[in-house]
Design an enzyme around this catalytic site. Sequence first.
Site, mmCIF file in Angstrom:
data_model
loop_
_atom_site.group_PDB
_atom_site.id
_atom_site.type_symbol
_atom_site.label_atom_id
_atom_site.label_comp_id
_atom_site.label_asym_id
_atom_site.label_seq_id
_atom_site.Cartn_x
_atom_site.Cartn_y
_atom_site.Cartn_z
ATOM 1 N N ARG A 224 69.298 -3.659 42.399
ATOM 2 C CA ARG A 224 69.347 -2.182 42.351
ATOM 3 C C ARG A 224 70.367 -1.693 42.828
ATOM 4 N NH1 ARG A 224 70.226 2.339 46.365
ATOM 5 N NH2 ARG A 224 68.817 3.909 45.635
ATOM 6 N N ASP B 110 73.293 1.193 43.823
ATOM 7 C CA ASP B 110 73.242 2.362 44.450
ATOM 8 C C ASP B 110 74.327 3.450 43.868
ATOM 9 O OD1 ASP B 110 72.566 4.227 46.634
ATOM 10 O OD2 ASP B 110 74.493 4.225 47.451
ATOM 11 N N GLU C 1 70.716 3.987 40.656
ATOM 12 C CA GLU C 1 70.149 5.204 41.090
ATOM 13 C C GLU C 1 70.974 6.309 40.851
ATOM 14 O OE1 GLU C 1 70.085 7.502 45.313
ATOM 15 O OE2 GLU C 1 71.658 6.275 44.658
ATOM 16 N N HIS D 294 63.003 6.060 49.974
ATOM 17 C CA HIS D 294 63.633 6.280 51.479
ATOM 18 C C HIS D 294 64.589 7.541 51.194
ATOM 19 C CE1 HIS D 294 66.604 4.317 48.522
ATOM 20 N NE2 HIS D 294 67.551 4.496 49.324
ATOM 21 N N ASP D 295 64.915 8.243 50.239
ATOM 22 C CA ASP D 295 65.524 9.235 49.965
ATOM 23 C C ASP D 295 64.730 10.599 49.745
ATOM 24 O OD1 ASP D 295 68.232 8.264 50.356
ATOM 25 O OD2 ASP D 295 68.309 7.819 48.219
#
Length: 710
Positions: free
Chosen positions: A253, A255, A283, A353-354
Amino acid sequence: MRRKALKKASVLVTTVAMTLAGMPLTSVNAKTDADVTNTAGCSTDVIYQIVTDRFVDGNSANNPSGAIFDRSNPKKYHGGDWAGITQKINDGYFSEMGVTALWISSPVENIMTIDPSNQCASYHGYWGKDFFRTNSAFGTMNEFQTLLDTAHDNDIKIIIDFAPNHTSTAEYAGIYFPEDGALYRDGSLVGQFTNDYAGLFNHESWTDFSSLENGIYHSMYGLADLNQMNSTVDGYLKDSIDMWLDMGVDGIRVDAVKHMPQGWQKNWLSSIYEEHDVFVFGEWFNGGTGNDPEMTDFANNSGMSLLDFRYANAVRSAIGDETSSMKDLYQVMVDTASDYDEVNDQVTFIDNHDMSRFMTLSTNNAAAVNEAYVMLLTSRGVPTIYYGSEQYLTGSTDPYNRGDMTSFNRNSTAYRIISKLAPLRKTNAALAYGQTKERWMNDDVLIYERTCGNDVVVTAINRNENASYRINGLYTGLPAGSYGDKLDGIMGGETIQVSGSGAVSSFTLGGGECAVWTYTANSHAATIGNVDPGMGAPGNTIAISGRGFGNTAGTVTFGRTQAQVIDWSDSEIDVQIPSVAGGEYTITVNTAGGDSDSYGGFTVLTASQVATRFFVNNAYTNYGQSLYIVGNIAELGNWNPDKAVGCFFNNTASIANYPTWFYDISLPAGTRIEYKYIKKDAAGNVVWESGSNHVYTTVTNGTGTVVDTW
């Protein structure tokens, strides 16, 4: 660029392609479904996202000391580690839930001091310091290897978070940062943000998010912004991710992909795909449900999938806080299916988490969480569970949405829902690869059907806990018969009766009720569901997943050229990309039984890639015009102005300002290219550069720079 699987190729076309290829089939290992391990993150998987520090403390000896550790402070380390995750793998918590992949926090060494700008520790893993060493609070290299081995022994894949955009915070007015964004390589200092004579970092102010260019070359909230176009940084990031993948990591993943040059990322991905057949998703944060053209272009052309924020935001507004209707939610599903070339490879979720926990968003309505999970587990994409939401954890913004895992109750309704639905993605092709069609809908109720070949899944969701609806006139693709709810009535679903015409006898969908009915065919025609990775150079290995390929090897062609088959099973074929020119190809699978299916638009790169920065001086434009480049290779559009690369940037003080333009592009290494610059406006009008073609031979490794004048 990935496309949806095409309709069946005609037998005549397939036969001609095979004949013209004229290549022997070699090195084939036929295998049964029991032997198949699909690429991490394919749409048959269910991912479970873990903030490692907040999960389980399996080895208290590695807990940090001093100011950065305080379990009562949500900004500090709390002790979760790889040993704790390993324990939960061994006790069956994930397997019994149906989870097949774990996405864990970035494993790299982070700064171990408090960030003076926000009084936060690096518990989240996003402030990398040495990408070749472990975060000591999570464990040692041996403990990481144990985690990988244990996961694989339990048929679970490991996906790591990775942040190649930045190191740690280094610029905030009036604040001294003792780490100074330092970057180390296995303990040796590579450089720091201050006195950056080697140009390892971009030195612009904080981004104001006003444009794509501003977001790429300016820093996010003062984090030391790595200059990926620096050859040292480029090599560092390629070598470091290769080290982790060599250990057995199954997926990445990435970032902050919105904040790095797409040209560099494509070259980085190409280097990964040369050695590793892994699933990569990025992301690109998006706060709405509408189409962001730049984000969509990235999803379709970068070579990686994206976290599907549009889908998440639609579910959150329709089921979470009910600020939109189920009709609105379905429209987003229709729109994204049209916008994304490969919608089934986008990574779906309802919280992370955001953003606030779904339980908090829905004002502590557990029923809404349950409904959202039914939606998530039966929709297109790769569903991802955020740790603890299956236990109804709450939390608003960062860091409160990253609380400690307090329960592992395997009887929670959400856990049971996931455990009922997750395994179906392995057995019913409609859930993994199917197209979606609405069958009955109002503002509160959505009944949709997904089909792939003869497999059918019908899902009914009533978000309104206070209203029942009589479902009349429902037609489905289910064959005639009686169908029990795959949730076993957990959400109030009942058995339905389907006639030979597909008509469903009237029934009542009670308040807050959900049900899932399925039909799984005994046999399948050859159907390509996904091709991963979504691009590659000749010689790279890719995985073709789907159903109905049979367990006896057939052939695979790229256009008219036959590929070497490495492994073959009924649900996955691994092949080597043949030696063909760069461009988009239709991949055709021809089974030993005479069946075939095709998948269009697979991108074959010309060769191994390097990132190159192009500068163009004195390129004056009229209002509405932008600058592009087009040339004689696929990566530059093969002289087609509609496929020209750009538009170029011209507003970054430390790099270039108008009338000088620049752009970072992924190109084949060691290759002589010819190209021109063009000006295009919104109406598609093109002005070609005059004179002879520019000629350049790309570097063989590292990054290149070209300076031209219009």
